[in-house]
Design a protein around this motif. Structure first.
Motif, short mmCIF file in Angstrom:
data_model
loop_
_atom_site.label_atom_id
_atom_site.label_comp_id
_atom_site.label_asym_id
_atom_site.label_seq_id
_atom_site.Cartn_x
_atom_site.Cartn_y
_atom_site.Cartn_z
N GLU A 33 -5.81 -16.34 46.69
CA GLU A 33 -6.03 -17.56 47.46
C GLU A 33 -5.82 -18.79 46.60
O GLU A 33 -6.20 -18.82 45.44
CB GLU A 33 -7.46 -17.58 47.99
CG GLU A 33 -7.82 -16.33 48.77
CD GLU A 33 -9.32 -16.25 48.97
OE1 GLU A 33 -9.95 -17.32 49.09
OE2 GLU A 33 -9.84 -15.14 48.99
N LEU A 34 -5.22 -19.82 47.20
CA LEU A 34 -5.12 -21.09 46.51
C LEU A 34 -6.47 -21.78 46.56
O LEU A 34 -7.34 -21.44 47.35
CB LEU A 34 -4.05 -21.97 47.16
CG LEU A 34 -2.61 -21.49 46.98
CD1 LEU A 34 -1.66 -22.42 47.74
CD2 LEU A 34 -2.23 -21.44 45.51
N GLN A 126 4.05 -17.40 39.71
CA GLN A 126 3.33 -17.79 40.93
C GLN A 126 3.49 -16.75 42.05
O GLN A 126 2.69 -16.71 42.97
CB GLN A 126 3.82 -19.16 41.42
CG GLN A 126 3.63 -20.29 40.41
CD GLN A 126 2.19 -20.41 39.94
OE1 GLN A 126 1.86 -20.08 38.81
NE2 GLN A 126 1.33 -20.88 40.82
N TRP A 129 0.66 -13.03 41.74
CA TRP A 129 -0.79 -13.13 41.65
C TRP A 129 -1.52 -12.15 42.57
O TRP A 129 -2.74 -12.05 42.51
CB TRP A 129 -1.27 -14.55 41.98
CG TRP A 129 -0.89 -15.63 41.01
CD1 TRP A 129 -0.27 -16.80 41.30
CD2 TRP A 129 -1.11 -15.65 39.60
NE1 TRP A 129 -0.09 -17.55 40.16
CE2 TRP A 129 -0.60 -16.87 39.10
CE3 TRP A 129 -1.68 -14.75 38.70
CZ2 TRP A 129 -0.65 -17.22 37.76
CZ3 TRP A 129 -1.73 -15.11 37.35
CH2 TRP A 129 -1.22 -16.32 36.90
N TYR A 400 -10.20 -17.82 38.12
CA TYR A 400 -8.99 -18.55 38.45
C TYR A 400 -7.92 -18.25 37.40
O TYR A 400 -8.25 -17.83 36.28
CB TYR A 400 -9.23 -20.06 38.47
CG TYR A 400 -10.19 -20.54 39.53
CD1 TYR A 400 -9.71 -21.02 40.75
CD2 TYR A 400 -11.56 -20.55 39.30
CE1 TYR A 400 -10.59 -21.49 41.72
CE2 TYR A 400 -12.44 -21.01 40.27
CZ TYR A 400 -11.95 -21.48 41.48
OH TYR A 400 -12.82 -21.93 42.43
N THR A 414 -1.86 -25.68 39.27
CA THR A 414 -2.40 -25.26 40.57
C THR A 414 -3.14 -23.94 40.36
O THR A 414 -2.54 -22.87 40.25
CB THR A 414 -1.28 -25.07 41.61
OG1 THR A 414 -0.58 -26.30 41.78
CG2 THR A 414 -1.86 -24.62 42.95
N VAL A 416 -5.09 -20.59 40.86
CA VAL A 416 -5.09 -19.55 41.87
C VAL A 416 -6.32 -18.69 41.69
O VAL A 416 -6.65 -18.29 40.57
CB VAL A 416 -3.81 -18.68 41.75
CG1 VAL A 416 -3.86 -17.52 42.74
CG2 VAL A 416 -2.57 -19.53 41.96
#
Length: 471
Positions: A33-34, A126, A129, A400, A414, A416
């Motif tokens: 999830e972001l 990216q 993940w 994260y 960003t 994740v």
């Protein structure tokens, strides 16, 4: 859920405590999830004895022991007079000790340092993940010893094909909850790669004797159970140097009374294994002292690339959003005159330590979108990038990850979410770290060992491990 009794402590907690949390079971897990907003939770004090400990004696406790200034200088520091010299030279050690290391058994771990500086895979990472497997290994403990052990901040330390665990405050009880002993820190070694939580105690004997791992100076030892005691804690993984050595940054804390403490400085410990005698030597170098004009490099995370160690520090003036970087040759890491410092605003290295009396966001190697608490940096073959895996300072019990093309970036900021840990009765977990240990033929970084402090209640807290595997 917030408790009214902790509201007054909330601002202190966010500024000072490195927090983190255990994972919610999702196996297999969907795509990571972001970042989303998460609640801010307070922390609970941990007790510590105020007098010499005897078997069958229940300790007195500091009521506000965790209201210590854990982060007051973390993120600020550079050596002003630590020990110089290479590994194996004991001339500058101010204290040392030796422990017998258990004979290796079972399938062993493997860990290797990055062999090149620029990976260049941060953007491609990216898409990698998604976590496909997750295994909960439970409490880090020695099932062959009849003790219940409460301790926090499990710091993982791969040396050769062994995995050691170093812990902060440690309390030992009998099965009937009779108090046995305590120490400012302790350590153990994982028995095999089957379960990182299955350990053999090194500093806790079968008879229940608890020996502090990081050696005291005579001044520190004399008052270790008084209200103005010293404490030696770490909040970062160690730095594997080679198959027989590792370095590890520890924080030297001095209590003024039972509810207030301050960070005096940091000490880089040297761990050295002698396979011929099955011993590990713990060598304490001279203190690295800091002031408000420097960063505490290595107190957050470090990574070895070729023959250079890259050391990261979180800037507390940034509310823990900024990370700064220094580097040192691996065999002269104790000599600060050999260090260099990275300025992201000019993409350059300098021999002059930066001034951090004010926030320097532009010079930070990372200025994140999530505040940092504790974490790890390593190269992932699977992601073809450097990863920073961390707990945030939001006390949201979540791991994260961000990716970088090199130790100096550029980093994709960003964050994740890769793992949400299971919450205990105390509402949050802390001290999260990750290590890309290799088992079998897997690529380094495809499988991670996650570790953190799980809090069931204020008096029941311990290290846990889990493994996750990316799809």
């Amino acid at each position: 859920m917030r408790q009214s009794t902790f509201i007054t402590f909330l601002s202190v907690a966010l500024a000072t405590l490195s927090t983190a949390s255990p994972m919610e079971r999702r196996s297999p897990k969907p795509a990571a999830e972001l970042l989303t907003d998460d609640p801010i939770l307070p922390f609970t004090p941990h007790p510590y004895p105020t007098k010499p400990l005897e078997p069958r004696e229940a300790p007195d406790f500091f009521p506000n022991e965790k209201l210590r200034k854990r982060g007051s200088v973390i993120g600020a520091g550079v050596s002003k007079g630590g020990s110089s010299g290479n590994f194996g030279s004991s001339n500058d050690y101010i204290a040392s000790g030796k422990f017998t290391v258990p004979i290796k058994s079972g399938e062993q771990f493997s860990y290797k340092a990055a062999s090149f500086y620029s990976a260049g895979g941060a953007e491609k990472a990216q898409s990698k993940w998604t976590v496909s497997k997750s295994s909960d290994h439970g409490k880090i403990k020695d099932d062959q010893k009849p003790w219940t052990v409460h301790r926090d901040v499990p710091c993982i330390c791969p040396i050769g094909d062994r995995v050691f665990w170093f812990f902060d405050d440690t309390f030992v009880y009998k099965e009937d909850d009779t108090f046995v002993g305590a120490a400012s820190n302790s350590f153990a070694v994982s028995r095999s790669s089957d379960s990182p939580s299955d350990v053999e105690e090194i500093s806790i004997t079968l008879e229940g004797k608890v020996t502090v791992v990081i050696p005291w100076t005579s001044e520190e030892k004399d008052i270790q159970y008084s209200s103005d005691r010293y404490a030696i804690w770490s909040y970062a993984p160690c730095i594997p140097i080679d198959d027989y050595h590792a370095a590890h940054q520890w924080t030297i804390v001095k209590f003024t009374n039972s509810s207030y403490s301050e960070i005096l400085g940091y000490a880089m410990m040297e761990y050295e294994i002698d396979e011929s005698t099955s011993e590990i030597a713990i060598k304490r170098n001279g203190m690295l002292t800091y002031d408000s004009g420097t960063y505490a490099y290595g107190s957050f995370a470090s990574v070895l690339v070729n023959n250079k160690v890259y050391m990261y520090a979180v800037d507390p003036l940034s509310a823990k959003y900024d990370v700064h970087l220094a580097a040192a040759p691996r065999y002269s890491i104790y000599d600060s005159s050999t260090w260099s410092y990275y300025d992201a605003s000019t993409s350059s290295w300098s021999q002059t330590a930066p001034d951090c009396s004010q926030r320097n966001k532009d010079s930070a190697v990372i200025s994140g979108k999530v505040p940092f608490s504790t974490g790890s940096v390593f190269y992932s073959e699977y992601h073809q990038a450097y990863l920073m895996v961390f707990f945030s300072a939001w006390a949201d019990s979540t791991f994260y990850a961000i990716a970088g093309d090199s130790p100096a970036g550029p980093w994709n900021t960003t964050a994740v979410k890769i793992a949400k840990t299971e919450l205990g009765g105390n509402g949050y977990n802390y001290g999260g770290m990750a290590t890309p240990l290799i088992t079998g033929e897997s690529e380094q970084g495809k499988k991670l060992v996650l570790s953190y402090t799980y809090q069931d209640t204020t008096s029941n807290w311990y290290g846990k491990t889990e493994t996750i595997e990316f799809a």
